[in-house]
Design an enzyme around this catalytic site. Structure first.
Site, PDB file in Angstrom:
ATOM      1  N   GLU A   1       0.143  -0.802   5.930  1.00  8.80           N
ATOM      2  CA  GLU A   1       1.141  -0.365   6.653  1.00  8.80           C
ATOM      3  C   GLU A   1       1.004   1.009   6.777  1.00  8.80           C
ATOM      4  OE1 GLU A   1       5.281   1.082   7.703  1.00  8.80           O
ATOM      5  OE2 GLU A   1       3.952   1.583   6.072  1.00  8.80           O
TER       6      GLU A   1
ATOM      7  N   ASP B   1       0.808  -1.083   0.083  1.00 10.10           N
ATOM      8  CA  ASP B   1      -0.201  -0.061   0.020  1.00 10.10           C
ATOM      9  C   ASP B   1       0.905   1.329  -0.040  1.00 10.10           C
ATOM     10  OD1 ASP B   1       0.837  -0.605   2.595  1.00 10.10           O
ATOM     11  OD2 ASP B   1      -0.544   0.560   3.416  1.00 10.10           O
TER      12      ASP B   1
END
Lengths: 468, 468
Positions: free
Chosen positions: B166, B100
């Site tokens: 994250e 991400d």
């Protein structure tokens, strides 16, 4: 000279019609600070103009040109000037009000549609502009309606100045007032001014206002890193602007409101016993402060100290910090506000010297830059002038009470504009109460303040016509 | 054991294809912090899953459930677990990365479309996620492609853990890691961990990272009036929360970064001559700091002092003030950040005691309330572990340079999750340079870092297979 009994009766018997007219005025969303409502403010100029003409006033829509707001080029709403009477044996009174309002959305916390005047069972007329300042402007219209309808001549020559940009810095008004105060202008020959655009100190006692504290607004800029930095990565590696700024801000005012910038508090002489008695006499208590702020955090238990803090002492408020909420190296930019009875010109060097000296003491590598944003000159006028004497007699006649003589902590710049351009006495004669919530949600004007206030404005004209 | 020459040659000759694969990854707008992109993050889970399967990895899309973001109930993007090899005679290495990315809009100041990988003439691969953390994740894929395509067995058993949250607090990952570290889980039998998700200290020297400073985040709430008050009207009548808050904030840290909360700085022992030499040896200069921050405002001219400020000392950053920018009586709310090598648990009582005592000294009638927001435990590991030795040899083999041994000022919480759940050595082996601009505009990964970095990851696996 008291107002004719017929006038007072007329106001009572037309109260519902006057409230209906206020509803019509509130319906027009004349928010001057939002470009999307500019058409509504201009509509309001025209509405006021027609209302004045309907009660026999000769009017002029004064073009104030254009301006830029939020990047948009917009026409300024015209000011409405009015004239009635030109008798050299009568005094000439200029009245001022504004017909623009603060923004209002139901989602801000209004209990009712802010642009639909709602009459509560307790007599409160709730709506945006009800108290600030459509109510007072319509008070003058109500007075004029009586005289027009009954063909009763006014006891004075009247001049009106109603504007639509007050909530947005009265753009264009200064130049207009200066121009119209010249020989041949609409305000030529004015003997006194009456402004109805502030509030009682409490909810019980009418007020005449004779002073304004003025305003000096500053921005302290501290600049270091070229961009926001990650505080995990750069913390304890660089001089952080926030750290510097907070430390400088901490040297400006103590927790009890005492201004720590050398020389600022000292510019105002201490109050002697006689002056303290003025504040002692005001109908105000610590409970009034606590009710207004919703907390028991007044600076003192002595009402005189608290009132002097508001009316005669400078105050310094820290308003906030511009810059990134997140990220240690934010370019932080802070406005601090110093409101003082001293002129902005005399305060600036003291503020500058203090802030620069405190910053230098820090030994930081960041850079400081002080910006002066805007200022308002303080104003105090003579409460023994016939203009005030007339208002005092009128107040006693309507409210059967001595008015409190107050000064306002803020600035109403148009007061100084009129005082300087015309060189005559300016009176602030508020209509609404201290809890009207002028710029807040659920703004209201009490029915009795609107109706008795209309009587007061009319009676003031009769008293001022003979005052000396 | 050096990596086979064939592997290194394969990486060089497939460089363009590897960059092409990075383009494909960047094209997927896997912004985890914005609900409108959630489908893209899930698409990215599936893309990674397919890529791993294509190079012979047995995979599992681990469902992490749902969560609420900005008031919306959303599915969490599945983490991608991978397994290849189960030879009891080989070490088992777990590699972690995330797919991400941070949000990115051209209007933020990107020179190119952030989701279209742009190759600049100077070799920079510009695009969101190029360095953080799609480049490193694809580095592992590149390594696996060689072994799959040439049917060369890996020198170790490999386990992968790639996540898609994250940048938004790794939601759901902690529980997954704990669960999969149990006997029979995907991470059962792991001998060491390698995380490639941070950066070199500068632009020249590769780095192994062995410590994290940790984090304690606080919010100081000062409450007085029930609502915002007009500073003109209430200035110098009430205790202003902003005044109190600024004064308390001013007692937390001095302009040179020294923490003034008694006991906090003192929890960290001074550095002896030997420890100072560690920092002296790092390839870093005051000019590197100044270039990074874009200003000459480093706290010291001594590089060792500046590096110790970042790597071993606690730092305290004042992040900002929540509350009205305008209005003296704002309910002001402030986060102050204290990052220390001490645990959040041990720091909290010191912070609380200091702030409460300073607030009490003010004698204000306002109320104080300290909130602890989030924390990250500090982490330091043994640089003499075979995991680090292997990475050091691999770095020398690829870059012909000794790596700098660094600690990070921030927190990478997953590091602690793995360290605690598995009880094995965790190595941070960054791929990108210190100027990659990970969370900023125009994020980039240098072509050479991507290609040499791929060789480094592969070589590390060979060296770790024999390290002891």
């Amino acid at each position: 000279m008291p107002a004719p009994k017929e006038f007072l009766d007329f106001v009572d018997s037309n109260a519902d019609a006057f409230i209906q007219r206020l509803s019509e005025a509130v319906l027009i969303k004349s928010v001057s600070g939002d470009p999307t409502y500019r058409d509504e403010v201009i509509k309001m100029s025209n509405w006021i103009n027609q209302q004045l003409q309907a009660v026999g006033v000769q009017t002029h829509l004064a073009d104030l040109g254009r301006h830029t707001m939020d990047g948009q080029d917009l026409p300024l709403p015209p000011a409405v000037l009015g004239r009635i009477g030109n008798d050299p044996n009568k005094k000439t009174v200029l009245v001022y009000g504004h017909f623009d309002v603060q923004p209002a959305l139901v989602s801000d916390g209004w209990n009712t549609d802010p642009f639909k005047l709602t009459i509560l069972p307790n007599g409160q007329l709730v709506g945006r502009g009800s108290s600030d300042d459509k109510g007072p402007v319509l008070g003058w219209l109500n007075v004029l309606q009586y005289h027009h309808q009954t063909k009763t001549p006014l006891p004075v020559n009247l001049r009106c100045c109603f504007e639509g940009m007050e909530e947005s810095g009265s753009e264009g008004l200064d130049d207009l007032v200066k121009k119209e105060s010249q020989p041949g202008g609409w305000f030529d020959g004015v003997d006194c001014v009456c402004i109805s655009d502030n509030y009682w100190l409490n909810t019980r006692t009418p007020v005449l206002t004779y002073g304004l504290r003025g305003l000096s607004y500053y921005k302290i800029n501290v600049e270091g890193p070229a961009r926001d930095l990650h505080s995990g990565v750069f913390g304890r590696m660089v001089h952080e602007p926030m750290t510097d700024l907070i430390r400088v801000m901490g040297t400006l005012v103590d927790v009890n409101g005492k201004i720590l910038i050398p020389g600022v508090d000292e510019m105002v002489a201490g109050a002697d016993v006689e002056e303290r008695q003025l504040y002692e006499k005001l109908d105000y208590s610590i409970k009034d402060v606590e009710d207004s702020i919703g907390a028991a955090t007044a600076l003192s238990d002595d009402k005189v100290e608290v009132l002097m803090g508001r009316m005669r002492m400078p105050s310094l408020s820290l308003h906030g910090i511009e810059g990134a909420f997140y990220g240690a190296g934010a370019k932080t930019v802070i406005p601090a506000k110093a409101c003082t009875p001293q002129s902005p010109e005399s305060v600036l060097p003291l503020v500058k010297a203090h802030i620069e000296s405190e910053f230098k003491k820090l030994g930081t590598k960041n850079k400081l830059h002080l910006e002066e944003l805007h200022g308002g000159t303080p104003w105090v006028t003579d409460i023994n002038h016939w203009n005030f004497k007339a208002a005092k007699i009128a107040t006693k006649a309507i409210y059967n009470q001595e008015p409190d003589m107050t000064r306002e902590g803020g600035s109403i710049p148009v007061t100084l504009t009129f005082a300087e351009a015309l060189g005559v006495s300016v009176l602030l004669l508020p209509m609404g109460r201290g809890d009207d919530g002028a710029h807040s949600t659920n703004e209201k004007l009490d029915r009795s303040n609107y109706i008795q206030g209309t009587k007061l404005l009319g009676t003031y004209l009769y008293e001022v016509s003979v005052a000396q």
